[in-house]
Design an enzyme around this catalytic site. Structure first.
Site, PDB file in Angstrom:
ATOM      1  CG  MET A  65      39.781   0.225  18.147  1.00 44.47           C
ATOM      2  SD  MET A  65      38.907   0.292  16.582  1.00 44.47           S
ATOM      3  CE  MET A  65      38.979  -1.430  16.087  1.00 44.47           C
ATOM      4  CB  CYS A  66      33.577  -1.521  20.244  1.00 43.17           C
ATOM      5  SG  CYS A  66      33.300   0.250  20.411  1.00 43.17           S
TER       6      CYS A  66
END
Lengths: 265, 265
Positions: free
Chosen positions: A1-2
């Protein structure tokens, strides 16, 4: 995830406070060590800084923190690579020109089983990420639907982009920020929130590092500034949490259009 | 008139020495005070820094001088505005994506009576300069001629770009640098020159400020580095001066194709 971060404001505003919190998530309080980027619009032009170093170590991130570039629209992203290697061409935000406007975009999430379904002809990705391909596909669909000239009313364009995002979301997680430099859209798949700050301004305390700001000293009474982020950046303010399929369109800091789909899913 | 600077190298090389000379021309030894920009390729990705401040005063130019970004292809430009206001969207280098490659371009000169002759449909300029319109027109003609997929042999593409440049040059001064990130083309209208440095390396002394470098200490024996500039940047080296209509194509520092037209004009 960013992690995503964006801003829409009615006066050129610096994003040093929020960016300071975000970069901590790039290697200190978060695992997002595979590069970062930030786009600042100034009128129709924009400047994009990117780095493949973790944001907490980056020379260029230090420049951004110490040199407050003022802008009405900002999009930023720190990356934990899951599709495509760690390289400059795989680093968000991505930019394409349509209708003589810079369109800038960043994506949080991951798509699967998408390659054959989102082919493009005119707008080809440079890198190997699912994110850039999705962006190119969106821009190409918009160009095909609305033609060569920019529509006077941009709201139908963003409504159409939300429909395209709905289709992308069938292939995985698709939280997205996209802007033409004037309008800024946030589309939520599972993690996205925003806050609109306006007078009377108060103090805000960052969640990720020990920094507090008194916005009353940094603003004028007419300022309206919306900040969008993957997760709330401050501990003492009320952020609006978006649900799956929700999208919001901001212009000059104000919410000008939105759709809330959660109840019908 | 503006100043162009570009580099093609066979190993990632920093351009701090040449850029130090160039920025002096942005307000100290030259009148080019209307902004500047520089594009660094890293593989297929690139990063572009731009500023509307004179390069000699710019915070970002100080970053470039002090933080040597290593690249195999660099394009830089300092601007004295003659067409289009002083704004970020009118600042070179310009970038468009074709065939999944970043194409970057900068122009020195001025065109007249061109607006109606170089119309574009798919690739629209963001700003108001003759330079960006010419770039968009070139990219659109190339896309139309060579189709959706990148040709295996790029030399015919650059030969065609030289023909397009010949047509643009009928409308004024058109010195141009253009690159797809691998190949770098220099097209001369009236002021452009280059130097290819290779072993045995020696010392070079900048013309615009009191800086001397000993390339022998900064390089390895296999390095090949070509620098292109509007006017020679050093006083003690032999630069190749191009004539009207000449063009050169460089890859990994080496001249791989060229055309010399001066004798037939």
């Amino acid at each position: 995830m960013c992690e995503l971060l964006a801003m829409s404001a009615n006066v050129p505003t610096d994003i040093v406070f929020s960016f300071t919190g975000l970069v901590e998530r790039g290697g200190v309080t978060g695992p997002h060590v595979d590069g970062w980027g930030i786009a600042f619009y100034e009128g129709k032009g924009n400047r994009i800084f990117k780095d493949v170093s973790p944001s907490c170590d980056s020379h260029i991130a230090k420049l951004i923190k110490s040199y407050p570039i003022k802008s009405e629209v900002v999009i930023s992203h720190i990356r934990q690579a899951n599709s495509g290697g760690v390289s400059l061409e795989n680093t968000h935000p991505f930019n394409r020109v349509l209708w003589g406007r810079n369109w800038t975009y960043a994506h949080n999430g991951q798509l699967t089983d998408y390659e054959s379904k989102f082919l493009t002809h005119s707008f080809k990705p440079v890198g190997e990420t699912d994110s850039e391909l999705a962006f190119c596909w969106i821009i190409e669909q918009v160009a095909n639907k609305f033609g060569e000239k920019e529509p006077l009313d941009m709201i139908p364009v963003y409504e159409y982009i939300s429909e395209l995002a709905d289709r992308l979301r069938l292939h995985g997680v698709f939280n997205m920020i996209i802007s033409d430099g004037m309008n800024l859209m946030a589309y939520c798949s599972n993690n996205l929130c925003y806050i609109t700050r306006r007078a009377p301004f108060g103090k805000a305390k960052l969640k990720d590092t020990d920094v507090t700001i008194d916005f009353d000293k940094e603003t004028t009474p007419n300022d309206i500034v919306t900040v969008i982020a993957t997760r709330p950046l401050t501990t003492n303010e009320q952020w609006e949490i978006l649900s799956a399929g929700d999208w919001c369109l901001f212009r000059l800091g104000e919410l000008i259009s939105f759709s809330h789909k959660a109840t019908i899913e």
